[in-house]
Design an enzyme around this catalytic site. Structure first.
Site, mmCIF file in Angstrom:
data_model
loop_
_atom_site.group_PDB
_atom_site.id
_atom_site.type_symbol
_atom_site.label_atom_id
_atom_site.label_comp_id
_atom_site.label_asym_id
_atom_site.label_seq_id
_atom_site.Cartn_x
_atom_site.Cartn_y
_atom_site.Cartn_z
ATOM 1 N N LYS A 79 -5.519 5.974 -11.766
ATOM 2 C CA LYS A 79 -4.263 5.660 -12.473
ATOM 3 C C LYS A 79 -4.454 4.465 -13.411
ATOM 4 O O LYS A 79 -3.921 4.440 -14.508
ATOM 5 C CB LYS A 79 -3.109 5.386 -11.509
ATOM 6 C CG LYS A 79 -1.783 5.366 -12.292
ATOM 7 C CD LYS A 79 -0.595 5.128 -11.448
ATOM 8 C CE LYS A 79 -0.443 3.694 -11.093
ATOM 9 N NZ LYS A 79 -0.154 2.819 -12.272
ATOM 10 N N GLY B 106 -1.435 6.399 -2.766
ATOM 11 C CA GLY B 106 -2.590 6.302 -3.675
ATOM 12 C C GLY B 106 -3.660 5.399 -3.061
ATOM 13 O O GLY B 106 -4.851 5.741 -3.029
ATOM 14 N N HIS B 107 -3.232 4.237 -2.529
ATOM 15 C CA HIS B 107 -4.184 3.352 -1.848
ATOM 16 C C HIS B 107 -4.758 4.047 -0.615
ATOM 17 O O HIS B 107 -5.942 3.890 -0.301
ATOM 18 C CB HIS B 107 -3.482 2.069 -1.365
ATOM 19 C CG HIS B 107 -2.942 1.201 -2.457
ATOM 20 N ND1 HIS B 107 -1.601 0.964 -2.622
ATOM 21 C CD2 HIS B 107 -3.569 0.503 -3.430
ATOM 22 C CE1 HIS B 107 -1.418 0.141 -3.651
ATOM 23 N NE2 HIS B 107 -2.593 -0.139 -4.167
ATOM 24 N N LEU C 197 0.822 -1.214 0.000
ATOM 25 C CA LEU C 197 0.000 0.000 0.000
ATOM 26 C C LEU C 197 0.857 1.267 0.000
ATOM 27 O O LEU C 197 1.837 1.368 0.737
ATOM 28 C CB LEU C 197 -0.920 0.001 1.225
ATOM 29 C CG LEU C 197 -1.853 -1.207 1.352
ATOM 30 C CD1 LEU C 197 -2.727 -1.080 2.616
ATOM 31 C CD2 LEU C 197 -2.733 -1.385 0.118
#
Ligand code: PAF
Length: 295
Positions: free
Chosen positions: A160, A47-48, A44
């Protein structure tokens, strides 16, 4: 759908079996709690974290799934070397507000004899689908299984992987899942590099070379904002910028319609190999560039 005010657990339980997750989620739902799912392959990053935060803010309970899905990797791709820091991921997911981590083993996800595949035609057959044959069938199959194991109200994906997000939207609608698909913006490092678990493979020189992706997107966006509407010219800008980077090998750099991923359109999409690492990035021309992380 409005979220009620359930209290979130501090340390997420790790669930290994689909049947177990179904029981946990069913118990939550019986008390009226709203459930969000964030499917991931782990490792992770920020972004996560954005996805998990969004899920935790919009739902009473958040499940983060962590499963490196063998079906979506082709021969010679990085399935074996893909990072798997499960304990660190579990802790981070908890800090960000997840109530449960679903981390099935490959044998639990695909028991011997499993023969069903989910395929979203059309969208799966262009761009990433051409360069990674079978990839989206692997993604669609695992996402359908994750949806069945969790039965969430909402599921969260990152922009993304724009083509993946479109495949998942189609799947969720075509299979009447009733799940609301939420797509969260790309998160970029301060220098513009879009966050990806695969950035960890880049050495210092390669990381520098990887900046050519966001540079190419920016140059097309700047031209678009200045009034350029000729797709050939905008596409040329993408390719010219990437060509200036010696370490960059372009799989594709195209302008496509964001709904069907067929050109020409306003979504600039790139797949570029930097050394042995394959990176993707995209930008909807005319939109401001994502706010970069500081530091
Ligand atoms: O984007 C990813 O991390 C994966 O493709 C997903 C959606 C978790 C399916 O394995």
């Amino acid at each position: 759908m409005r979220s009620s005010t359930g209290v979130k657990a501090a340390t997420p339980v790790v669930v290994r079996k689909a049947s177990e997750l179904q029981s946990v989620v069913a118990a939550w739902r019986r008390t009226g709690l709203v459930v969000g799912l964030v499917p991931t392959m782990g490792a992770l990053h920020a972004g996560h974290a954005n996805l998990i935060r969004a899920a935790a803010a919009e739902n009473d309970r958040t499940v983060v799934s962590i499963f490196v899905n063998p079906l979506q990797f082709g021969a010679g791709e990085d399935f074996d070397s893909y990072p798997r820091p499960l304990e660190a991921d579990r802790q981070l997911a908890g800090v960000l507000g997840a109530s449960a981590v679903y981390a099935p083993t490959p044998g639990e996800m695909y028991p011997a004899g499993a023969a069903t595949r989910v395929r979203v035609s059309g969208l799966s057959d262009v761009l990433e689908g051409v360069h990674r044959p079978g990839h989206f069938e692997g993604v669609a199959t695992v996402v359908a299984k994750l949806f069945n194991a969790c039965r969430p109200d909402r599921a969260y994906f990152g922009q993304k992987d724009a083509q993946q997000a479109a495949v998942v939207r189609r799947l969720a609608s075509d299979l009447d899942t009733g799940i609301e698909i939420r797509v969260c913006p790309i998160v970029r490092d301060a220098d513009g590099l879009a966050l990806s678990s695969r950035n960890a493979y880049l050495n210092t020189e390669e990381r520098q070379a990887a900046l050519s992706l966001s540079r190419a997107l920016r140059s097309a966006n700047t031209a678009f904002l200045a009034g350029e509407r000729d797709h050939g010219e905008l596409r040329r800008l993408l390719h010219d910028t990437l060509r200036q980077e010696l370490f960059a090998n372009v799989d594709y750099a195209e302008l496509v319609d964001p709904n069907d991923f067929v050109g020409p359109g306003q979504l600039a999409v790139l797949a570029v190999r930097i050394g042995r690492t394959r990176l993707i990035d995209n930008h909807l021309l005319g939109e401001p560039f994502a706010a970069a992380l500081s530091g």
